[in-house]
Design a protein around this motif. Structure first.
Motif, PDB file in Angstrom:
ATOM      1  N   SER A  93       0.823  -1.218   0.000  1.00 18.99           N
ATOM      2  CA  SER A  93       0.000   0.000   0.000  1.00 18.99           C
ATOM      3  C   SER A  93       0.852   1.260   0.000  1.00 18.99           C
ATOM      4  N   GLY A  94       2.114   1.167   0.443  1.00 19.78           N
ATOM      5  CA  GLY A  94       2.950   2.365   0.518  1.00 19.78           C
ATOM      6  C   GLY A  94       3.917   2.575  -0.633  1.00 19.78           C
ATOM      7  N   ILE A  95       4.020   1.596  -1.546  1.00 19.72           N
ATOM      8  CA  ILE A  95       5.151   1.658  -2.494  1.00 19.72           C
ATOM      9  C   ILE A  95       5.134   2.852  -3.438  1.00 19.72           C
ATOM     10  N   THR A  96       3.947   3.396  -3.733  1.00 26.20           N
ATOM     11  CA  THR A  96       3.948   4.534  -4.655  1.00 26.20           C
ATOM     12  C   THR A  96       4.184   5.859  -3.931  1.00 26.20           C
ATOM     13  N   GLU A  97       4.102   5.855  -2.600  1.00 26.76           N
ATOM     14  CA  GLU A  97       4.311   7.108  -1.855  1.00 26.76           C
ATOM     15  C   GLU A  97       5.559   7.114  -0.977  1.00 26.76           C
ATOM     16  N   LYS A  98       5.820   5.976  -0.324  1.00 29.92           N
ATOM     17  CA  LYS A  98       6.927   5.960   0.641  1.00 29.92           C
ATOM     18  C   LYS A  98       8.151   5.271   0.078  1.00 29.92           C
ATOM     19  N   LYS A  99       9.230   6.013   0.048  1.00 26.99           N
ATOM     20  CA  LYS A  99      10.478   5.456  -0.481  1.00 26.99           C
ATOM     21  C   LYS A  99      10.925   4.240   0.336  1.00 26.99           C
ATOM     22  N   GLU A 100      10.695   4.279   1.640  1.00 23.70           N
ATOM     23  CA  GLU A 100      11.121   3.170   2.510  1.00 23.70           C
ATOM     24  C   GLU A 100      10.400   1.879   2.111  1.00 23.70           C
ATOM     25  N   ASP A 101       9.092   1.991   1.877  1.00 23.98           N
ATOM     26  CA  ASP A 101       8.323   0.806   1.491  1.00 23.98           C
ATOM     27  C   ASP A 101       8.785   0.280   0.135  1.00 23.98           C
ATOM     28  N   LEU A 102       9.017   1.208  -0.774  1.00 24.75           N
ATOM     29  CA  LEU A 102       9.487   0.824  -2.098  1.00 24.75           C
ATOM     30  C   LEU A 102      10.821   0.090  -1.991  1.00 24.75           C
ATOM     31  N   ASP A 103      11.734   0.648  -1.201  1.00 19.86           N
ATOM     32  CA  ASP A 103      13.049   0.020  -1.030  1.00 19.86           C
ATOM     33  C   ASP A 103      12.928  -1.357  -0.392  1.00 19.86           C
ATOM     34  N   LEU A 104      12.055  -1.462   0.596  1.00 19.13           N
ATOM     35  CA  LEU A 104      11.863  -2.753   1.264  1.00 19.13           C
ATOM     36  C   LEU A 104      11.321  -3.804   0.303  1.00 19.13           C
ATOM     37  N   VAL A 105      10.364  -3.408  -0.496  1.00 19.82           N
ATOM     38  CA  VAL A 105       9.769  -4.357  -1.439  1.00 19.82           C
ATOM     39  C   VAL A 105      10.795  -4.757  -2.498  1.00 19.82           C
ATOM     40  N   LYS A 106      11.540  -3.772  -2.965  1.00 16.85           N
ATOM     41  CA  LYS A 106      12.602  -4.041  -3.945  1.00 16.85           C
ATOM     42  C   LYS A 106      13.591  -5.061  -3.385  1.00 16.85           C
ATOM     43  N   ALA A 107      14.039  -4.837  -2.155  1.00 14.01           N
ATOM     44  CA  ALA A 107      15.017  -5.727  -1.519  1.00 14.01           C
ATOM     45  C   ALA A 107      14.426  -7.119  -1.285  1.00 14.01           C
ATOM     46  N   THR A 108      13.148  -7.149  -0.902  1.00 15.73           N
ATOM     47  CA  THR A 108      12.493  -8.437  -0.637  1.00 15.73           C
ATOM     48  C   THR A 108      12.396  -9.275  -1.911  1.00 15.73           C
ATOM     49  N   ILE A 109      12.067  -8.612  -3.019  1.00  6.70           N
ATOM     50  CA  ILE A 109      11.968  -9.336  -4.292  1.00  6.70           C
ATOM     51  C   ILE A 109      13.336  -9.887  -4.694  1.00  6.70           C
ATOM     52  N   ALA A 110      14.375  -9.066  -4.537  1.00  6.50           N
ATOM     53  CA  ALA A 110      15.731  -9.514  -4.873  1.00  6.50           C
ATOM     54  C   ALA A 110      16.131 -10.701  -4.003  1.00  6.50           C
ATOM     55  N   LEU A 111      15.834 -10.596  -2.720  1.00 13.83           N
ATOM     56  CA  LEU A 111      16.153 -11.676  -1.783  1.00 13.83           C
ATOM     57  C   LEU A 111      15.445 -12.968  -2.189  1.00 13.83           C
ATOM     58  N   ALA A 112      14.129 -12.852  -2.439  1.00 15.89           N
ATOM     59  CA  ALA A 112      13.334 -14.025  -2.791  1.00 15.89           C
ATOM     60  C   ALA A 112      13.890 -14.690  -4.050  1.00 15.89           C
ATOM     61  N   HIS A 113      14.186 -13.886  -5.047  1.00 12.24           N
ATOM     62  CA  HIS A 113      14.693 -14.455  -6.305  1.00 12.24           C
ATOM     63  C   HIS A 113      16.049 -15.110  -6.109  1.00 12.24           C
ATOM     64  N   SER A 114      16.869 -14.519  -5.250  1.00 12.25           N
ATOM     65  CA  SER A 114      18.178 -15.136  -5.016  1.00 12.25           C
ATOM     66  C   SER A 114      18.025 -16.477  -4.302  1.00 12.25           C
ATOM     67  N   LEU A 115      16.917 -16.676  -3.606  1.00  8.37           N
ATOM     68  CA  LEU A 115      16.652 -17.961  -2.946  1.00  8.37           C
ATOM     69  C   LEU A 115      15.782 -18.866  -3.820  1.00  8.37           C
ATOM     70  N   ASP A 116      15.533 -18.428  -5.058  1.00  6.40           N
ATOM     71  CA  ASP A 116      14.739 -19.215  -6.001  1.00  6.40           C
ATOM     72  C   ASP A 116      13.268 -19.316  -5.628  1.00  6.40           C
ATOM     73  N   LEU A 117      12.769 -18.313  -4.936  1.00  6.88           N
ATOM     74  CA  LEU A 117      11.347 -18.296  -4.583  1.00  6.88           C
ATOM     75  C   LEU A 117      10.628 -17.364  -5.545  1.00  6.88           C
ATOM     76  N   SER A 118       9.371 -17.670  -5.864  1.00  4.06           N
ATOM     77  CA  SER A 118       8.621 -16.669  -6.608  1.00  4.06           C
ATOM     78  C   SER A 118       7.918 -15.745  -5.621  1.00  4.06           C
ATOM     79  N   VAL A 119       7.612 -14.544  -6.089  1.00  6.08           N
ATOM     80  CA  VAL A 119       7.096 -13.500  -5.210  1.00  6.08           C
ATOM     81  C   VAL A 119       5.670 -13.116  -5.592  1.00  6.08           C
ATOM     82  N   VAL A 120       4.802 -13.096  -4.604  1.00  4.38           N
ATOM     83  CA  VAL A 120       3.434 -12.620  -4.786  1.00  4.38           C
ATOM     84  C   VAL A 120       3.275 -11.328  -3.995  1.00  4.38           C
TER      85      VAL A 120
END
Ligand code: C2E
Ligand code: MG
Ligand code: MG
Ligand code: MG
Length: 278
Positions: free
Chosen positions: A208-235
């Protein structure tokens, strides 16, 4: 004067407390009969592949309508059902309904959709859980990899060996495991390392915060990178706007779910659901 207000505060407090307890007791009592009185209904919220924009499946979400209490939300009754153990038969009901629906859905659309079912901590204590799942898959002729279990950290925090065994057995059975509400708990990262998850579901409070809060955007970005590096798909759950969707696409998020596409809907509507409408 001060004595009086003190007393009022006191009695107001106890009144409120007893209201909460009464409500809880009423829910507990009504839950005992809800299954045989057929008061539950499973709703389905479609999930989509970000790149292809195709619907790939749905999450099963339980709804309860009681003649006395009206609609009670899962956030209110699930914890109570967990506490009393009623979640065990209720969970079996959800699984049966969901797989029967999936069978119908696949046949109707000539597709291989997936269905995600939420699993509560208490259900892991049921010795017959795994054999029940295996049997229901056979009954409905569903391939194990088409079934996904969404598990929140609460399950894992119980930290018992039977949970480790159950997760391992689920993995062996070939069903998919998804970590739900990722980011809201204390030790999501260590659980990811410890257990064999296939999917990571980012909690909607971050989306809900990714289009307004840079912190949320950064967290989501990092989470997706982490998940992919562990071979998980992200929802991403709780996608409500087109802007959020575009951003998630840019970030490489695999799957999305949320009100932007559809609210959870009854089986008969889900069966006909098309996106975009056509
Ligand atoms: P959850 O598994 O994280 O499910 C997602 C919740 O977010 C659902 O609420 C869904 O309706 C809601 N949601 C989905 N998209 C959006 C959106 O775009 N915006 C907003 N604001 N909300 C969205 P629901 O159906 O009330 O379920 C709440 C929780 O109850 C679930 O959270 C799950 O933990 C639990 N639950 C529901 N059904 C079951 C069940 O059959 N078994 C178990 N064990 N738990 C269940
Ligand atoms: Mg879920
Ligand atoms: Mg969730
Ligand atoms: Mg949740």
């Amino acid at each position: 004067q001060s004595k009086l207000s003190g007393r009022n505060t006191y009695s107001f407090f106890t009144q409120e407390m007893s209201d909460v307890m009464l409500r809880r007791l009423e829910i507990e009592e009504q839950l005992n009969h809800a299954l045989q009185r057929d008061e539950f209904e499973v709703y389905y919220q479609p999930k989509f592949d970000v790149k292809s924009k195709k619907m790939i499946g749905a999450e099963a979400l339980l709804r309860w309508r009681n003649p006395l209490l009206g609609n009670v939300t899962p956030d209110e009754f699930i914890p109570i059902a967990e506490h009393t153990g009623m979640i065990v038969p209720i969970g079996k009901y959800v699984l049966k309904q969901s797989l029967a629906f999936l069978n119908d859905w696949n046949t109707t659309h000539q597709q291989q959709y997936t269905i995600a079912v939420n699993l509560s901590p208490r259900q892991f204590r049921d010795k017959a859980l795994i054999s029940f799942i295996a049997q229901t898959l056979r009954d409905e002729k569903i391939a194990p990899h088409s079934l996904e279990f969404e598990i929140t950290e609460g399950v894992l925090m119980a930290g018992n060996s039977y949970i480790d065994d159950a997760l391992e057995n689920l993995h062996q059975l070939g069903v998919k495991l998804s970590m739900d509400d990722f980011g809201t708990g204390y030790s999501s990262l260590s659980y990811l390392r410890q257990y064999s998850f296939d999917i990571l579901k980012i909690d909607r409070s971050f989306i809900s915060g990714i289009t307004e809060k840079k912190e949320d955007l950064d967290l989501v970005k990092a989470t997706i990178a982490l998940a992919h590096s562990l071979d998980l798909s992200v929802v991403a759950e709780g996608v409500e706007t087109h802007e959020q969707l575009l951003l998630l696409d840019e970030l490489g998020c695999d799957l999305v779910q949320g009100y932007y596409f559809s609210k959870p809907i009854p089986a008969e509507d889900a069966l006909d659901f098309r996106y975009p409408a056509n």
